[in-house]
Design a protein around this motif. Structure first.
Motif, PDB file in Angstrom:
ATOM      1  N   PHE A 249     -18.644 -67.624 137.664  1.00  0.00           N
ATOM      2  CA  PHE A 249     -17.536 -68.497 137.274  1.00  0.00           C
ATOM      3  C   PHE A 249     -17.546 -68.797 135.780  1.00  0.00           C
ATOM      4  CE2 PHE A 249     -17.967 -69.100 141.807  1.00  0.00           C
ATOM      5  CZ  PHE A 249     -16.648 -69.038 142.229  1.00  0.00           C
ATOM      6  N   ARG A 250     -18.465 -68.163 135.054  1.00  0.00           N
ATOM      7  CA  ARG A 250     -18.435 -68.173 133.593  1.00  0.00           C
ATOM      8  C   ARG A 250     -17.715 -66.918 133.133  1.00  0.00           C
ATOM      9  NH1 ARG A 250     -22.897 -70.787 130.967  1.00  0.00           N
ATOM     10  NH2 ARG A 250     -22.337 -69.543 129.120  1.00  0.00           N
ATOM     11  N   TYR A 251     -17.173 -66.940 131.918  1.00  0.00           N
ATOM     12  CA  TYR A 251     -16.369 -65.819 131.443  1.00  0.00           C
ATOM     13  C   TYR A 251     -17.187 -64.628 130.969  1.00  0.00           C
ATOM     14  CZ  TYR A 251     -12.650 -69.333 131.292  1.00  0.00           C
ATOM     15  OH  TYR A 251     -11.756 -70.320 131.605  1.00  0.00           O
ATOM     16  N   ASP A 252     -18.398 -64.865 130.435  1.00  0.00           N
ATOM     17  CA  ASP A 252     -19.128 -63.788 129.769  1.00  0.00           C
ATOM     18  C   ASP A 252     -20.125 -63.115 130.699  1.00  0.00           C
ATOM     19  OD1 ASP A 252     -20.404 -66.468 129.347  1.00  0.00           O
ATOM     20  OD2 ASP A 252     -22.041 -65.245 128.580  1.00  0.00           O
ATOM     21  N   ILE A 253     -20.419 -61.840 130.383  1.00  0.00           N
ATOM     22  CA  ILE A 253     -21.314 -61.050 131.235  1.00  0.00           C
ATOM     23  C   ILE A 253     -21.898 -59.889 130.441  1.00  0.00           C
ATOM     24  CG2 ILE A 253     -19.420 -59.596 132.034  1.00  0.00           C
ATOM     25  CD1 ILE A 253     -20.842 -59.344 134.729  1.00  0.00           C
ATOM     26  N   ILE A 254     -23.138 -59.558 130.740  1.00  0.00           N
ATOM     27  CA  ILE A 254     -23.736 -58.301 130.318  1.00  0.00           C
ATOM     28  C   ILE A 254     -24.407 -57.709 131.550  1.00  0.00           C
ATOM     29  CG2 ILE A 254     -25.700 -59.585 129.359  1.00  0.00           C
ATOM     30  CD1 ILE A 254     -24.600 -56.101 128.190  1.00  0.00           C
ATOM     31  N   ALA A 255     -23.953 -56.541 131.958  1.00  0.00           N
ATOM     32  CA  ALA A 255     -24.492 -55.843 133.132  1.00  0.00           C
ATOM     33  C   ALA A 255     -25.030 -54.503 132.664  1.00  0.00           C
ATOM     34  CB  ALA A 255     -23.404 -55.634 134.184  1.00  0.00           C
ATOM     35  N   THR A 256     -26.309 -54.227 132.960  1.00  0.00           N
ATOM     36  CA  THR A 256     -26.936 -53.020 132.443  1.00  0.00           C
ATOM     37  C   THR A 256     -27.761 -52.322 133.522  1.00  0.00           C
ATOM     38  OG1 THR A 256     -29.085 -53.927 131.791  1.00  0.00           O
ATOM     39  CG2 THR A 256     -27.240 -54.289 130.272  1.00  0.00           C
ATOM     40  N   ASN A 257     -28.339 -51.184 133.139  1.00  0.00           N
ATOM     41  CA  ASN A 257     -29.250 -50.477 134.028  1.00  0.00           C
ATOM     42  C   ASN A 257     -30.629 -51.145 134.084  1.00  0.00           C
ATOM     43  OD1 ASN A 257     -30.367 -49.827 131.564  1.00  0.00           O
ATOM     44  ND2 ASN A 257     -30.345 -47.612 131.876  1.00  0.00           N
ATOM     45  N   GLY A 258     -30.802 -52.223 133.353  1.00  0.00           N
ATOM     46  CA  GLY A 258     -32.065 -52.951 133.316  1.00  0.00           C
ATOM     47  C   GLY A 258     -32.947 -52.499 132.175  1.00  0.00           C
ATOM     48  N   ALA A 259     -33.071 -51.196 131.986  1.00  0.00           N
ATOM     49  CA  ALA A 259     -33.970 -50.659 130.969  1.00  0.00           C
ATOM     50  C   ALA A 259     -33.519 -50.993 129.550  1.00  0.00           C
ATOM     51  CB  ALA A 259     -34.098 -49.146 131.134  1.00  0.00           C
ATOM     52  N   ILE A 260     -32.197 -51.102 129.321  1.00  0.00           N
ATOM     53  CA  ILE A 260     -31.706 -51.405 127.976  1.00  0.00           C
ATOM     54  C   ILE A 260     -31.199 -52.841 127.868  1.00  0.00           C
ATOM     55  CG2 ILE A 260     -31.119 -48.986 127.544  1.00  0.00           C
ATOM     56  CD1 ILE A 260     -28.140 -49.809 127.891  1.00  0.00           C
ATOM     57  N   HIS A 261     -31.474 -53.661 128.877  1.00  0.00           N
ATOM     58  CA  HIS A 261     -30.919 -55.013 128.877  1.00  0.00           C
ATOM     59  C   HIS A 261     -31.402 -55.828 127.677  1.00  0.00           C
ATOM     60  CE1 HIS A 261     -28.582 -57.877 131.316  1.00  0.00           C
ATOM     61  NE2 HIS A 261     -29.342 -58.803 130.747  1.00  0.00           N
ATOM     62  N   ALA A 262     -32.698 -55.804 127.438  1.00  0.00           N
ATOM     63  CA  ALA A 262     -33.240 -56.594 126.335  1.00  0.00           C
ATOM     64  C   ALA A 262     -32.662 -56.140 124.998  1.00  0.00           C
ATOM     65  CB  ALA A 262     -34.765 -56.486 126.314  1.00  0.00           C
ATOM     66  N   GLU A 263     -32.489 -54.846 124.838  1.00  0.00           N
ATOM     67  CA  GLU A 263     -31.934 -54.317 123.593  1.00  0.00           C
ATOM     68  C   GLU A 263     -30.480 -54.758 123.415  1.00  0.00           C
ATOM     69  OE1 GLU A 263     -32.359 -50.081 121.167  1.00  0.00           O
ATOM     70  OE2 GLU A 263     -32.721 -50.126 123.325  1.00  0.00           O
ATOM     71  N   CYS A 264     -29.722 -54.765 124.495  1.00  0.00           N
ATOM     72  CA  CYS A 264     -28.336 -55.247 124.432  1.00  0.00           C
ATOM     73  C   CYS A 264     -28.290 -56.723 124.053  1.00  0.00           C
ATOM     74  CB  CYS A 264     -27.641 -55.025 125.763  1.00  0.00           C
ATOM     75  SG  CYS A 264     -27.244 -53.309 126.150  1.00  0.00           S
ATOM     76  N   LEU A 265     -29.172 -57.516 124.641  1.00  0.00           N
ATOM     77  CA  LEU A 265     -29.214 -58.944 124.329  1.00  0.00           C
ATOM     78  C   LEU A 265     -29.559 -59.181 122.867  1.00  0.00           C
ATOM     79  CD1 LEU A 265     -30.970 -60.461 127.480  1.00  0.00           C
ATOM     80  CD2 LEU A 265     -28.537 -60.524 126.899  1.00  0.00           C
ATOM     81  N   GLU A 266     -30.428 -58.347 122.295  1.00  0.00           N
ATOM     82  CA  GLU A 266     -30.770 -58.479 120.883  1.00  0.00           C
ATOM     83  C   GLU A 266     -29.537 -58.305 120.008  1.00  0.00           C
ATOM     84  OE1 GLU A 266     -33.567 -59.178 118.958  1.00  0.00           O
ATOM     85  OE2 GLU A 266     -34.272 -59.974 120.883  1.00  0.00           O
ATOM     86  N   VAL A 267     -28.693 -57.344 120.370  1.00  0.00           N
ATOM     87  CA  VAL A 267     -27.460 -57.137 119.613  1.00  0.00           C
ATOM     88  C   VAL A 267     -26.520 -58.323 119.790  1.00  0.00           C
ATOM     89  CG1 VAL A 267     -25.440 -55.659 119.330  1.00  0.00           C
ATOM     90  CG2 VAL A 267     -27.649 -54.634 119.828  1.00  0.00           C
ATOM     91  N   LEU A 268     -26.400 -58.817 120.995  1.00  0.00           N
ATOM     92  CA  LEU A 268     -25.449 -59.883 121.296  1.00  0.00           C
ATOM     93  C   LEU A 268     -25.855 -61.238 120.720  1.00  0.00           C
ATOM     94  CD1 LEU A 268     -24.662 -58.849 124.965  1.00  0.00           C
ATOM     95  CD2 LEU A 268     -23.006 -58.945 123.093  1.00  0.00           C
ATOM     96  N   LYS A 269     -27.131 -61.424 120.413  1.00  0.00           N
ATOM     97  CA  LYS A 269     -27.550 -62.717 119.861  1.00  0.00           C
ATOM     98  C   LYS A 269     -27.358 -62.792 118.349  1.00  0.00           C
ATOM     99  CE  LYS A 269     -32.483 -62.121 118.800  1.00  0.00           C
ATOM    100  NZ  LYS A 269     -33.863 -62.563 119.154  1.00  0.00           N
ATOM    101  N   ASP A 270     -26.974 -61.676 117.742  1.00  0.00           N
ATOM    102  CA  ASP A 270     -26.790 -61.604 116.286  1.00  0.00           C
ATOM    103  C   ASP A 270     -25.310 -61.414 115.986  1.00  0.00           C
ATOM    104  OD1 ASP A 270     -27.146 -61.371 113.597  1.00  0.00           O
ATOM    105  OD2 ASP A 270     -27.843 -59.287 113.664  1.00  0.00           O
ATOM    106  N   PRO A 271     -24.557 -62.509 115.799  1.00  0.00           N
ATOM    107  CA  PRO A 271     -23.100 -62.391 115.655  1.00  0.00           C
ATOM    108  C   PRO A 271     -22.710 -61.499 114.491  1.00  0.00           C
ATOM    109  CG  PRO A 271     -23.764 -64.681 115.927  1.00  0.00           C
ATOM    110  CD  PRO A 271     -25.009 -63.884 115.712  1.00  0.00           C
ATOM    111  N   PRO A 272     -21.735 -60.620 114.695  1.00  0.00           N
ATOM    112  CA  PRO A 272     -21.253 -59.780 113.589  1.00  0.00           C
ATOM    113  C   PRO A 272     -20.485 -60.612 112.578  1.00  0.00           C
ATOM    114  CG  PRO A 272     -19.869 -59.483 115.507  1.00  0.00           C
ATOM    115  CD  PRO A 272     -21.015 -60.366 115.937  1.00  0.00           C
ATOM    116  N   GLU A 273     -20.306 -60.057 111.398  1.00  0.00           N
ATOM    117  CA  GLU A 273     -19.509 -60.737 110.390  1.00  0.00           C
ATOM    118  C   GLU A 273     -18.063 -60.854 110.863  1.00  0.00           C
ATOM    119  OE1 GLU A 273     -19.840 -58.648 106.747  1.00  0.00           O
ATOM    120  OE2 GLU A 273     -22.016 -58.857 106.614  1.00  0.00           O
ATOM    121  N   ASN A 274     -17.404 -61.899 110.398  1.00  0.00           N
ATOM    122  CA  ASN A 274     -15.997 -62.157 110.730  1.00  0.00           C
ATOM    123  C   ASN A 274     -15.767 -62.455 112.199  1.00  0.00           C
ATOM    124  OD1 ASN A 274     -15.320 -61.523 108.016  1.00  0.00           O
ATOM    125  ND2 ASN A 274     -15.313 -59.331 108.543  1.00  0.00           N
ATOM    126  N   LEU A 275     -16.826 -62.909 112.909  1.00  0.00           N
ATOM    127  CA  LEU A 275     -16.658 -63.253 114.325  1.00  0.00           C
ATOM    128  C   LEU A 275     -15.765 -64.470 114.462  1.00  0.00           C
ATOM    129  CD1 LEU A 275     -17.467 -62.637 117.229  1.00  0.00           C
ATOM    130  CD2 LEU A 275     -19.408 -64.152 116.931  1.00  0.00           C
TER     131      LEU A 275
END
Length: 275
Positions: A249-275
């Motif tokens: 019931f929250r809007y955001d989601i990251i669904a992965t194969n598990g093996a790359i989950h931590a790497e995806c989270l690392e990218v998502l915790k570092d906001p891009p410029e002009n966000l």
């Protein structure tokens, strides 16, 4: 404990409801009327007819069950919030009668019917049916995930650089721009990105090992209800984009194969410029 026989019965009913709805979608092609719920957010007569059929079928099969469908759902017009279902709610079917309506309207063959079952405080059954490809993705808790009756599993990819990711963009252009910046950031770190127009199929593809991950910031529960159980039962991992425990019931989601989950989270915790 959830009885496997009962879950199998629920799963079979969801599959049958999806197949029947697919017939409705085929009958409505080329003759439906289109309107906008909000700018660029489309709904057709086919959406309504599909949901009506699914609701009638499932409530006839299970009279004590609740129903939450995209069409007619009560969303706060200001906050865009949908009241979550409580943990002690009766079993409730959560349905997107056409996930990928814009594709359906333009005759792009990438849309589906998504059906999930909220039971004892979580999603326990999920079906995503692609009628154009005749692909039935189905899963129930503890029973594994399948595609047309054959077991499926998430991909074995272990690095973001080797991966193919998918994402979704909201209809509202202002909110859409937020993800444009994340798209750019993931482009620099992955093998390839895809925007398909269907959240449910994106998640089904993660479950089947076709995509390695899917992220988004703007989903409602009916967008994900069919896919959550698929990804979990196929061996994948789902969290919020900040790594927190997943809440459909929250809007955001990251669904992965598990093996790359931590790497995806690392990218998502570092906001891009002009966000």
């Amino acid at each position: 404990m959830l009885d496997p026989t009962t879950l199998e019965d629920y799963l079979a009913a969801a599959e049958e409801a999806a197949r029947r709805a697919a017939v409705v979608l085929h009958e409505w092609r080329k003759r439906f009327q289109v309107r906008e719920k909000s700018p660029a957010d489309l709904v057709t007569d086919a959406d309504v007819a599909s949901q009506t059929l699914i609701k009638a079928y499932l409530q006839e099969r299970f009279p004590g069950h609740g129903f939450l469908g995209e069409e007619g759902a009560e969303i706060d017009p200001v906050t865009r919030e949908l009241k979550p279902l409580p943990a002690d709610a009766p079993p409730t079917w959560i349905v997107d009668p056409i996930d990928g309506t814009a594709n359906y309207v333009h005759d792009v063959p990438f849309y589906c019917i998504s059906i999930g079952l909220w039971l004892q405080g979580d999603l326990r059954v999920g079906v995503v049916y692609d009628p154009r490809m005749n692909e039935m993705f189905s899963a129930a808790q503890g029973l594994g995930a399948k595609l047309n009756g054959e077991p499926i599993h998430v991909s074995p990819i272990t690095t973001l650089r080797e991966s193919m990711l998918s994402t979704g963009f909201p209809a509202d252009p202002t909110r859409s721009m937020k993800n444009v910046n994340w798209w750019r950031k993931f482009t620099e770190r992955t093998q390839s990105l895809r925007r398909t127009g269907s959240t449910a199929l994106n998640m089904a593809y993660v479950a089947a090992g076709r995509f390695d991950a899917y992220w988004a910031f703007d989903n409602f529960v009916w967008d994900v209800a069919g896919g959550v159980v698929l990804v979990r039962e196929a061996g994948g991992q789902i969290t919020l984009v900040d790594g927190g425990a997943y809440d459909p019931f929250r809007y955001d989601i990251i669904a992965t194969n598990g093996a790359i989950h931590a790497e995806c989270l690392e990218v998502l915790k570092d906001p891009p410029e002009n966000l």
